[in-house]
Motif scaffolding. Structure first.
Motif, PDB file in Angstrom:
ATOM      1  N   ILE A  28      17.414   0.221   7.704  1.00  0.00           N
ATOM      2  CA  ILE A  28      17.369   1.676   7.749  1.00  0.00           C
ATOM      3  C   ILE A  28      17.647   2.108   9.187  1.00  0.00           C
ATOM      4  O   ILE A  28      17.014   1.590  10.108  1.00  0.00           O
ATOM      5  N   GLU A  29      18.560   3.057   9.346  1.00  0.00           N
ATOM      6  CA  GLU A  29      18.792   3.632  10.664  1.00  0.00           C
ATOM      7  C   GLU A  29      18.055   4.961  10.737  1.00  0.00           C
ATOM      8  O   GLU A  29      18.205   5.806   9.857  1.00  0.00           O
ATOM      9  N   ARG A  30      17.257   5.110  11.804  1.00  0.00           N
ATOM     10  CA  ARG A  30      16.494   6.348  12.004  1.00  0.00           C
ATOM     11  C   ARG A  30      16.596   6.773  13.465  1.00  0.00           C
ATOM     12  O   ARG A  30      16.639   5.931  14.350  1.00  0.00           O
ATOM     13  N   GLY A  31      16.538   8.075  13.669  1.00  0.00           N
ATOM     14  CA  GLY A  31      16.532   8.625  15.019  1.00  0.00           C
ATOM     15  C   GLY A  31      17.830   9.337  15.333  1.00  0.00           C
ATOM     16  O   GLY A  31      18.876   9.005  14.795  1.00  0.00           O
ATOM     17  N   PRO A  32      17.751  10.317  16.227  1.00  0.00           N
ATOM     18  CA  PRO A  32      18.932  11.100  16.567  1.00  0.00           C
ATOM     19  C   PRO A  32      19.811  10.410  17.610  1.00  0.00           C
ATOM     20  O   PRO A  32      19.322   9.824  18.572  1.00  0.00           O
ATOM     21  N   GLY A  33      21.116  10.488  17.414  1.00  0.00           N
ATOM     22  CA  GLY A  33      22.098  10.057  18.415  1.00  0.00           C
ATOM     23  C   GLY A  33      21.830   8.721  19.058  1.00  0.00           C
ATOM     24  O   GLY A  33      21.692   7.702  18.380  1.00  0.00           O
ATOM     25  N   GLU A  34      21.726   8.728  20.374  1.00  0.00           N
ATOM     26  CA  GLU A  34      21.526   7.490  21.133  1.00  0.00           C
ATOM     27  C   GLU A  34      20.143   6.886  20.930  1.00  0.00           C
ATOM     28  O   GLU A  34      19.902   5.743  21.312  1.00  0.00           O
ATOM     29  N   GLN A  35      19.237   7.649  20.345  1.00  0.00           N
ATOM     30  CA  GLN A  35      17.893   7.139  20.080  1.00  0.00           C
ATOM     31  C   GLN A  35      17.806   6.442  18.718  1.00  0.00           C
ATOM     32  O   GLN A  35      16.749   5.963  18.338  1.00  0.00           O
ATOM     33  N   GLU A  36      18.932   6.401  17.998  1.00  0.00           N
ATOM     34  CA  GLU A  36      18.939   5.761  16.686  1.00  0.00           C
ATOM     35  C   GLU A  36      18.513   4.305  16.817  1.00  0.00           C
ATOM     36  O   GLU A  36      18.912   3.602  17.743  1.00  0.00           O
ATOM     37  N   ARG A  37      17.695   3.886  15.868  1.00  0.00           N
ATOM     38  CA  ARG A  37      17.177   2.524  15.853  1.00  0.00           C
ATOM     39  C   ARG A  37      17.230   1.997  14.428  1.00  0.00           C
ATOM     40  O   ARG A  37      17.067   2.755  13.473  1.00  0.00           O
ATOM     41  N   THR A  38      17.438   0.700  14.298  1.00  0.00           N
ATOM     42  CA  THR A  38      17.496   0.067  12.981  1.00  0.00           C
ATOM     43  C   THR A  38      16.147  -0.574  12.673  1.00  0.00           C
ATOM     44  O   THR A  38      15.577  -1.275  13.521  1.00  0.00           O
ATOM     45  N   SER A  89       0.852  -1.180   0.000  1.00  0.00           N
ATOM     46  CA  SER A  89       0.000   0.000   0.000  1.00  0.00           C
ATOM     47  C   SER A  89       0.890   1.233   0.000  1.00  0.00           C
ATOM     48  O   SER A  89       1.897   1.272   0.717  1.00  0.00           O
ATOM     49  N   VAL A  90       0.526   2.215  -0.786  1.00  0.00           N
ATOM     50  CA  VAL A  90       1.239   3.483  -0.769  1.00  0.00           C
ATOM     51  C   VAL A  90       0.560   4.352   0.288  1.00  0.00           C
ATOM     52  O   VAL A  90      -0.650   4.559   0.249  1.00  0.00           O
ATOM     53  N   ILE A  91       1.367   4.843   1.236  1.00  0.00           N
ATOM     54  CA  ILE A  91       0.847   5.570   2.391  1.00  0.00           C
ATOM     55  C   ILE A  91       1.150   7.061   2.251  1.00  0.00           C
ATOM     56  O   ILE A  91       2.310   7.451   2.151  1.00  0.00           O
ATOM     57  N   TYR A  92       0.101   7.868   2.254  1.00  0.00           N
ATOM     58  CA  TYR A  92       0.247   9.312   2.155  1.00  0.00           C
ATOM     59  C   TYR A  92       0.156   9.993   3.522  1.00  0.00           C
ATOM     60  O   TYR A  92       0.697  11.070   3.715  1.00  0.00           O
ATOM     61  N   ILE A  93      -0.564   9.397   4.452  1.00  0.00           N
ATOM     62  CA  ILE A  93      -0.690   9.937   5.806  1.00  0.00           C
ATOM     63  C   ILE A  93      -0.219   8.836   6.751  1.00  0.00           C
ATOM     64  O   ILE A  93      -0.948   7.902   7.052  1.00  0.00           O
ATOM     65  N   GLY A  94       1.019   8.941   7.176  1.00  0.00           N
ATOM     66  CA  GLY A  94       1.639   7.884   7.958  1.00  0.00           C
ATOM     67  C   GLY A  94       1.594   8.118   9.453  1.00  0.00           C
ATOM     68  O   GLY A  94       0.988   9.080   9.946  1.00  0.00           O
ATOM     69  N   THR A  95       2.269   7.240  10.150  1.00  0.00           N
ATOM     70  CA  THR A  95       2.391   7.341  11.596  1.00  0.00           C
ATOM     71  C   THR A  95       3.317   8.505  11.952  1.00  0.00           C
ATOM     72  O   THR A  95       4.032   9.034  11.099  1.00  0.00           O
ATOM     73  N   ALA A  96       3.332   8.860  13.221  1.00  0.00           N
ATOM     74  CA  ALA A  96       4.199   9.947  13.686  1.00  0.00           C
ATOM     75  C   ALA A  96       5.664   9.639  13.368  1.00  0.00           C
ATOM     76  O   ALA A  96       6.424  10.530  12.980  1.00  0.00           O
ATOM     77  N   ALA A  97       6.069   8.381  13.518  1.00  0.00           N
ATOM     78  CA  ALA A  97       7.460   8.004  13.241  1.00  0.00           C
ATOM     79  C   ALA A  97       7.796   8.193  11.766  1.00  0.00           C
ATOM     80  O   ALA A  97       8.898   8.660  11.428  1.00  0.00           O
ATOM     81  N   ALA A 116       8.065  11.884  11.030  1.00  0.00           N
ATOM     82  CA  ALA A 116       9.360  12.362  11.528  1.00  0.00           C
ATOM     83  C   ALA A 116      10.497  11.966  10.583  1.00  0.00           C
ATOM     84  O   ALA A 116      11.512  12.663  10.491  1.00  0.00           O
ATOM     85  N   ALA A 117      10.324  10.858   9.868  1.00  0.00           N
ATOM     86  CA  ALA A 117      11.341  10.397   8.914  1.00  0.00           C
ATOM     87  C   ALA A 117      11.242  11.131   7.576  1.00  0.00           C
ATOM     88  O   ALA A 117      12.034  10.875   6.666  1.00  0.00           O
ATOM     89  N   GLY A 118      10.253  12.039   7.436  1.00  0.00           N
ATOM     90  CA  GLY A 118      10.162  12.858   6.225  1.00  0.00           C
ATOM     91  C   GLY A 118       9.074  12.458   5.244  1.00  0.00           C
ATOM     92  O   GLY A 118       9.020  12.988   4.140  1.00  0.00           O
ATOM     93  N   TYR A 119       8.208  11.536   5.632  1.00  0.00           N
ATOM     94  CA  TYR A 119       7.140  11.113   4.723  1.00  0.00           C
ATOM     95  C   TYR A 119       5.861  11.883   5.040  1.00  0.00           C
ATOM     96  O   TYR A 119       5.519  12.111   6.196  1.00  0.00           O
ATOM     97  N   ASP A 120       5.161  12.277   3.957  1.00  0.00           N
ATOM     98  CA  ASP A 120       3.905  13.010   4.096  1.00  0.00           C
ATOM     99  C   ASP A 120       3.133  12.924   2.783  1.00  0.00           C
ATOM    100  O   ASP A 120       3.483  12.121   1.917  1.00  0.00           O
ATOM    101  N   ARG A 121       2.131  13.778   2.614  1.00  0.00           N
ATOM    102  CA  ARG A 121       1.308  13.740   1.399  1.00  0.00           C
ATOM    103  C   ARG A 121       2.105  14.008   0.137  1.00  0.00           C
ATOM    104  O   ARG A 121       1.779  13.502  -0.926  1.00  0.00           O
ATOM    105  N   GLN A 122       3.162  14.795   0.248  1.00  0.00           N
ATOM    106  CA  GLN A 122       3.993  15.080  -0.918  1.00  0.00           C
ATOM    107  C   GLN A 122       5.107  14.045  -1.103  1.00  0.00           C
ATOM    108  O   GLN A 122       5.720  13.975  -2.154  1.00  0.00           O
TER     109      GLN A 122
END
Length: 138
Positions: A121-131, A62-70, A73-79
């Motif tokens: 994919i690694e996402r999140g700042p500094g010590e909060q980075e998660r794979t 499915s192509v998601i235009y309105i995603g979760t908060a995460a 935050a990773a840069g995905y949105d309607r555009q």
């Protein structure tokens, strides 16, 4: 290399090492990804780690235009939508993950059954980075 004891290592630790590990029921051989501590078929807690190849095929998407908060935050949105997918692994289990390197603005170019390979994919700042587990066309 033998897998560590099932209860000593977490799935997230394996992902951070770019290793795709799931669980296998010692009694009946059932495979699970994400891993499970108890087999839902025979209720056994005798589970062991098993390495997956990371190869599979696209089962659904499915192509998601309105995603979760995460994902926002990773840069995905309607555009900038993303592709959420269900992947059937060579070993049998199905897993959900983001499908990368596909044309989400032209979903007709994405095909059920297309071969895919695991990526990370690694996402999140500094010590909060998660794979996170993702897949790309093979």
């Amino acid at each position: 290399m033998s897998a560590p004891a099932f209860n000593k290592v977490s799935y997230d630790q394996f992902l951070s090492q770019h290793r795709l590990m799931g669980s296998r029921c010692v009694r009946d051989g059932s495979l699970f990804l994400p891993p499970r501590a108890i087999c839902p078929r025979d209720f056994s807690a005798e589970m062991e780690w098993v390495a997956f190849s990371g190869r599979g095929k696209l089962a659904a998407f499915s192509v998601i235009y309105i995603g979760t908060a995460a994902m926002i935050a990773a840069g995905y949105d309607r555009q900038n939508p993303y592709c959420a997918a269900i992947i059937e692994l060579e070993e049998g289990p199905r897993v959900s993950a983001q499908l990368l390197d596909v044309d989400v603005l032209r979903p007709e170019t994405i095909h059920i059954g297309m071969p895919v390979q695991a990526d990370y994919i690694e996402r999140g700042p500094g010590e909060q980075e998660r794979t996170y587990l993702a897949f790309r066309p093979a």
